[in-house]
Structures are given as C-alpha cells and as structure tokens.
Design an enzyme around this catalytic site. Structure first.
Site, PDB file in Angstrom:
ATOM      1  N   THR A 192       0.740  -1.457   0.017  1.00 39.19           N
ATOM      2  CA  THR A 192      -0.130  -0.142   0.067  1.00 39.19           C
ATOM      3  C   THR A 192       0.796   1.726  -0.220  1.00 39.19           C
ATOM      4  OG1 THR A 192       0.029  -0.249   2.534  1.00 39.19           O
ATOM      5  CG2 THR A 192      -1.861  -0.942   1.230  1.00 39.19           C
ATOM      6  N   GLU A 338      -5.933  -3.104  -0.881  1.00 40.66           N
ATOM      7  CA  GLU A 338      -6.477  -4.144  -0.416  1.00 40.66           C
ATOM      8  C   GLU A 338      -7.249  -5.365  -1.311  1.00 40.66           C
ATOM      9  OE1 GLU A 338      -5.276  -1.183   0.759  1.00 40.66           O
ATOM     10  OE2 GLU A 338      -4.672  -1.513   2.864  1.00 40.66           O
ATOM     11  N   LYS A 440     -13.524  18.417  10.951  1.00 42.62           N
ATOM     12  CA  LYS A 440     -14.442  17.783  11.822  1.00 42.62           C
ATOM     13  C   LYS A 440     -15.016  19.122  12.435  1.00 42.62           C
ATOM     14  CE  LYS A 440     -13.667  13.319  12.522  1.00 42.62           C
ATOM     15  NZ  LYS A 440     -12.359  13.309  12.296  1.00 42.62           N
ATOM     16  N   TRP A 445     -18.958  17.249  10.339  1.00 37.46           N
ATOM     17  CA  TRP A 445     -17.788  16.507   9.356  1.00 37.46           C
ATOM     18  C   TRP A 445     -18.511  18.041   7.770  1.00 37.46           C
ATOM     19  CZ3 TRP A 445     -18.371  10.930   9.370  1.00 37.46           C
ATOM     20  CH2 TRP A 445     -17.097  10.408  10.514  1.00 37.46           C
TER      21      TRP A 445
HETATM   22  P1  AMP Z   1      -5.025   2.617  -3.084  1.00 44.37           P
HETATM   23  O1  AMP Z   1      -5.029   1.843  -2.696  1.00 44.37           O
HETATM   24  O2  AMP Z   1      -3.420   3.305  -3.109  1.00 44.37           O
HETATM   25  O3  AMP Z   1      -5.383   2.570  -4.235  1.00 44.37           O
HETATM   26  O4  AMP Z   1      -6.088   3.646  -2.648  1.00 44.37           O
HETATM   27  C1  AMP Z   1      -7.178   3.737  -1.981  1.00 44.37           C
HETATM   28  C2  AMP Z   1      -7.794   4.683  -1.549  1.00 44.37           C
HETATM   29  O5  AMP Z   1      -8.281   5.724  -2.166  1.00 44.37           O
HETATM   30  C3  AMP Z   1      -9.230   4.341  -1.477  1.00 44.37           C
HETATM   31  O6  AMP Z   1      -9.214   3.595  -0.062  1.00 44.37           O
HETATM   32  C4  AMP Z   1     -10.067   6.130  -1.264  1.00 44.37           C
HETATM   33  O7  AMP Z   1      -9.836   6.387  -0.233  1.00 44.37           O
HETATM   34  C5  AMP Z   1      -9.265   6.546  -2.346  1.00 44.37           C
HETATM   35  N1  AMP Z   1     -10.042   6.191  -4.225  1.00 44.37           N
HETATM   36  C6  AMP Z   1      -9.914   5.063  -4.809  1.00 44.37           C
HETATM   37  N2  AMP Z   1     -11.191   4.976  -5.293  1.00 44.37           N
HETATM   38  C7  AMP Z   1     -12.094   6.371  -5.332  1.00 44.37           C
HETATM   39  C8  AMP Z   1     -12.254   7.187  -6.118  1.00 44.37           C
HETATM   40  N3  AMP Z   1     -13.356   7.010  -7.142  1.00 44.37           N
HETATM   41  N4  AMP Z   1     -12.847   8.361  -4.684  1.00 44.37           N
HETATM   42  C9  AMP Z   1     -12.813   9.006  -3.945  1.00 44.37           C
HETATM   43  N5  AMP Z   1     -11.577   7.877  -3.173  1.00 44.37           N
HETATM   44  C10 AMP Z   1     -10.630   7.329  -3.957  1.00 44.37           C
END
Ligand code: AMP
Length: 540
Positions: A192, A338, A440, A445
């Site tokens: 990640t 994940e 917050k 929020w």
């Molecule tokens: P990653 O594991 O680096 O791909 O990051 C995942 C995170 O990216 C998710 O938990 C979200 O917070 C954010 N994310 C992914 N797709 C979107 C989306 N379409 N809109 C908003 N946030 C997103």
C-alpha cells in the site's frame, strides 16, 4: 424432530482458479489479440497474445533455471509494457509471487519493501538500473538482477552482475510445462502507498485474482469484449493495473501499454487516436491533463467510448468535460490495494441525475459493503447518513503480508477501508472522505472531496485540495488550495461565489491559497500529508 442430513456436495469439477487458466484460455481462444506497447528501445512494439505467451514460457524457463523454491518473491521495477506483462504471467504461473514495486517511491521505501518481501530476483526497466545500482548494497535478499532490455549498452559502466532479459529469453526454450498450482497459492504482492507508517503488503491469491478478473470484465464493471482496445494508463505497479493485464487477455481485447509515457498527454492522445482506443483507465490527474491538452490542440478522440476514472474522486467538471467535449462515458470506480482493487463502479446511464452519476457507483457482484458509526452500529442506506465503510468479498484481503500487528483493519470478517461514505437505497456508494482527511468543524463533518469538487466547478481551476487546520473555536476549519488552468491567478471573489453556489455557507474556507503545483503521491494522488506539512511550515 428435524432430521439432520450430511451435506450433499455438488458434483461439479473442482478446476483450480489459477492464472494459468487465464493464459490457457487467452492463448487458445484469442491468440491473435494484440498487445501494443512503448518501451525504451521501441516506440511502438506490437505482437499477438500467441507470441506473448511463447515468450512467457521462455521466461518461465529462465526463472526455473535459477532454482528458486515455489512461493519465492520476484520483484519488478518496471513501466507498463510487454516485458512487464510477460513477467506477470511467467512469475505467477510458475508458482512464484510477482511483487510489483512502485519505482516512484522514495529509495528508502523501495529498499524497505524489497527487503520486507525478501525478493530474490529483480526485473528492472533500464530507466531504473542506476537506482538499483545505488540501492543494491542494502537489498539483502536479491541474488539476481535482470535488466528488461535487449540493448546491452544500457548496462555499460554498471557494477552489478546484470543479466540481459532478451539474451536470457533468446537462449531459453519456448517449451515449458507450468505446474498445477493450488488456487489459494499466492500469485502477486503489492504494498500500500503507506501514507502513515511502514508500507504494508497485500498478498493476492490465484483464486482471488481470477474471481476479480471475472468481475472486472462484467457489464456492471468495465464491460470488456474482443471489440475493445484498452489503454492501461494506470501503472502495472499500482494494484496490478486494476487487473487489466489479466482481464484484457481474458476477454480477447487489445491491450495498449504506454510504457513510461503515462504522464505525457501528447503521447496518450496520439496512442488513443492511432491505436483506436475504445476504453482507457487511469487516475483523475491523467485525464485532467489529457483534456487540457486536447483543448489546447483542438483535438478529438473519436474512437474513445469510455474512460475508467478511479483512485481518487472524479469531479463533475471532469465527467462533464468527457461527455460534453468528447462524447465519452465516464465509469467512476472505487477500490483499494486491499481489494485487488475493484469495489464499486458507476455505470448509471447519462439519463440518470448528475448527483447519482458522480457517486463512486454500486458494489460489483462479489463485494459487500456496510457503513457503521463510531460504536460499530450499522447505519442506514439512505444516501444521507455517512459512516465508516467496511467491505468483504473473495478478493478483499484478510491480513497483511508478514504483519503481526493488531488486526484492527479486518476484524470480524469485514475489512475497514478507512473511508467515510454514504450508501443510498439503490446501493450507490459515495465516498465522503478518507477518515483521516475529513474535517471536523463545530462538531459537524465537512467533506474535503465535496469542497474540492465545488472548487473544480470554477472554469479556471485546474486542480484543488482541501486540508483541515486546527481552529480555537471550531476545532478544525478547511483551507482550500487551488492550481489555475492557465498559470494566472484565479479571481478569489469569483471563486468564492462559485463555491457558495455548491456548498453550505459554513463550509466556505476562510483561507484560499493559490499555488503553481500540488504535491502528489507515487500513484498520482493528492498527497495531503505533504500538503499539511507544507502548510504547517509556511504558517510557522
Ligand atoms: P490505494 O490503495 O492506494 O489505491 O488507495 C485506496 C484509496 O483511494 C481508497 O481507500 C480511497 O480513499 C481512495 N479512492 C480510490 N478510488 C476513489 C474514488 N473513486 N473516489 C474517492 N476516493 C477514491
């Protein structure tokens, strides 16, 4: 008395769901499907799936001859191209684990994850040979360094004992019999982005990857078919390029890989038009840049039917620009490393209302969602109540690789996404924020995503970012950062007027900062941690 009978098992074949089955299918059913890629040594490499899989077998022989035990992690530091694709299949189908490393990470992070994964082999694009040369003394487990090239001269003056990919393949046999693998065996590993703490590894299994591949191709997701030409701008080092290296061959479509040029709008536009791309996938930043380029050059993209926008929220401005300027549909998708990564996709028709179409979409079959409050109580799907988002499904991780810390993220069979969201009665998910980014203010929020999207409604705003800063009375208040489209200042009055039309007045930020650029993470997302640090340093 109810009689309890032993379970009556079905009598269907238990064929293991492995990536070798994807390869077998693609090779037999669509051997002439094409793969087009840009590499350092070829501006347009072309071949068919049949040729690709012959080379996959040669590479499998090379790996086999290194005498690695099954389950060995083989790392890649590479762009999206045909050699990386070959590595994906040869490594996983041989029973090894394909560990894609993001070359844009800080060198110390690369060193950490290669050591943590205990990578034994590294397959390296020539662009990253100097980086690996520097890191090599710290890479404790790597015995073999393979440069992904046919051009030996890129290795002149290097100190490591580099093996040259094309030499190895030329000397290897094209015959290889892949082992029968357990479908639960690991096939790939991705770390990640690690915006907090050390990066954590997600270890995908053959089964999870094959099931995810089925899901990705469905009409409720990317709707892939042999008629498609798919441009994967999303990097192959970012959650397996959202599964396109598996799903595109499985569906018989053409795969277009832009090599190191994924951030180059001019090259992407040329690739789309010359290869007649129908479907393209990437993060919003890529599309914002492409649209700006097309506008400046007065170019169209007539073959393009749909773009998959994910990784960060798709703004209204982005969706409308694709639809109105290019007649291209937007598939807004949400997921995470994940989750292999796909969780939801928005396939609502253009006739649906814009609020619905801007949401992150409905869960694809296989993924279950729930939202909970701070006490763990489930919240209603009313499209208004927002809560912490949890997920489960056969391609969601149940633990991090060699990580014995608290299982807080995946307890009780549900994975805590770290996102805050609403879900409406039709099952449309809307991400309000990352739990750590939400602001917050006065006990309420404020969604940084909604505020950023409101700023993007201003015609001169190219990119926006909102962070929360401490406030003596309200606890936190939002600060808005904007980058203008043409490098000039955006008139603050008109920006405030625009914001006021889209958000509640108590959300209006007291501070708006105009900057030339915003920090991004190694996967092209806004780096809010860096922005917070930048902001704090300026405010000192
Ligand atoms: P990653 O594991 O680096 O791909 O990051 C995942 C995170 O990216 C998710 O938990 C979200 O917070 C954010 N994310 C992914 N797709 C979107 C989306 N379409 N809109 C908003 N946030 C997103």
């Amino acid at each position: 008395m109810v009689e309890i009978n032993p379970v009556v098992h079905g009598q269907m074949m238990a064929i293991p769901l492995t990536l070798a089955s994807v390869m077998r299918h693609a090779e037999r059913v669509c051997p002439d499907s094409r793969i087009v890629s840009i590499t350092a040594d070829n501006s347009r490499h072309r071949y068919t799936l049949r040729e690709a899989f012959q080379r996959v077998r040669r590479l499998a022989n090379v790996l086999h001859n290194l005498g690695l035990p099954s389950g060995t992690r083989v790392g890649t530091l590479a762009w999206n191209d045909h050699r990386h694709l070959e590595a994906y299949y040869a490594i996983s189908c041989s029973g090894y684990v394909c560990h894609t490393i993001n070359p844009r990470l800080f060198p110390a992070q690369i060193e950490y994850i290669a050591n943590h994964a205990r990578d034994r082999v590294l397959l390296v694009d020539p662009a990253f040979v100097p980086l690996v040369e520097k890191l090599a003394p710290e890479l404790r487990t790597v015995d073999h360094f393979i440069a992904l090239t046919g051009d030996r001269s890129v290795l002149d003056g290097t100190t490591l004992r580099w093996l040259c990919y094309e030499d190895l393949l030329a000397a290897a046999s094209p015959e290889f019999s892949f082992p029968d693998l357990d479908e639960d065996a690991a096939c790939a590993l991705a770390y990640t982005s690690g915006t907090t703490g050390a990066p954590k590894g997600v270890l995908y299994s053959h089964r999870s990857t094959v099931l995810h591949t089925y899901a990705v191709t469905m009409p409720t997701a990317f709707a892939l078919s042999p008629r498609d030409v798919v441009l994967a701008v999303v990097p192959m080092f970012h959650v397996n390029a959202w599964s396109l290296p598996y799903a595109v061959p499985a569906s018989g479509a053409t795969l277009v890989l832009p090599g190191s040029k994924m951030g180059d709008a001019a090259i992407l536009a040329t690739l789309i038009n010359e290869e007649r791309v129908t479907c393209a996938a990437g993060v919003p930043t890529v599309w914002i840049n492409l649209l700006a380029y097309l506008r400046t050059k007065r170019l169209g993209v007539p073959s393009l039917e749909r773009v998959i926008v994910g990784g960060s929220a798709c703004s209204r401005a982005l969706l409308e620009a694709f639809e109105n300027e290019h007649d291209v549909d937007v598939l807004h998708a949400w997921g995470m490393t994940e989750m292999s990564p796909l969780g939801t996709v928005n396939t609502a028709p253009r006739s649906a209302d814009i609020e619905t179409r801007l949401k992150q979409g409905k869960p694809i079959f296989g993924i279950e969602l729930k939202i909970i409050d701070a006490h763990g109580h489930e919240l209603p799907w009313d499209g208004v109540t927002s809560g912490y988002l949890k997920v489960r499904g056969p391609w969601v991780c149940r633990g991090y690789f060699q990580h014995t810390d608290s299982p807080a993220h995946y307890e009780h069979g549900w994975f805590d996404t770290g996102d805050v969201a609403t879900i409406d009665r039709d099952g449309y998910l809307q991400i309000t924020d990352r739990a750590k980014d939400i602001i917050k203010s006065g006990g309420e929020w404020i969604s940084s995503i909604d505020l950023e999207n409101a700023a993007l409604m201003h015609p001169l705003v190219q990119e926006s970012a909102v962070i929360g800063v401490p406030h003596p009375k309200w606890d936190e208040r939002p600060v808005l950062y904007v980058v203008s489209k043409d490098g000039t200042r955006v008139d603050e009055g008109s920006l405030r007027h625009c914001l006021a039309r889209h958000i509640a007045d108590w959300w209006l930020p007291e501070t708006i900062v105009q900057v030339d650029t915003l920090p991004h993470t190694a996967t092209g997302k806004l780096d809010k941690r860096a922005l917070r640090e930048q902001h704090a340093a300026v405010m000192k």
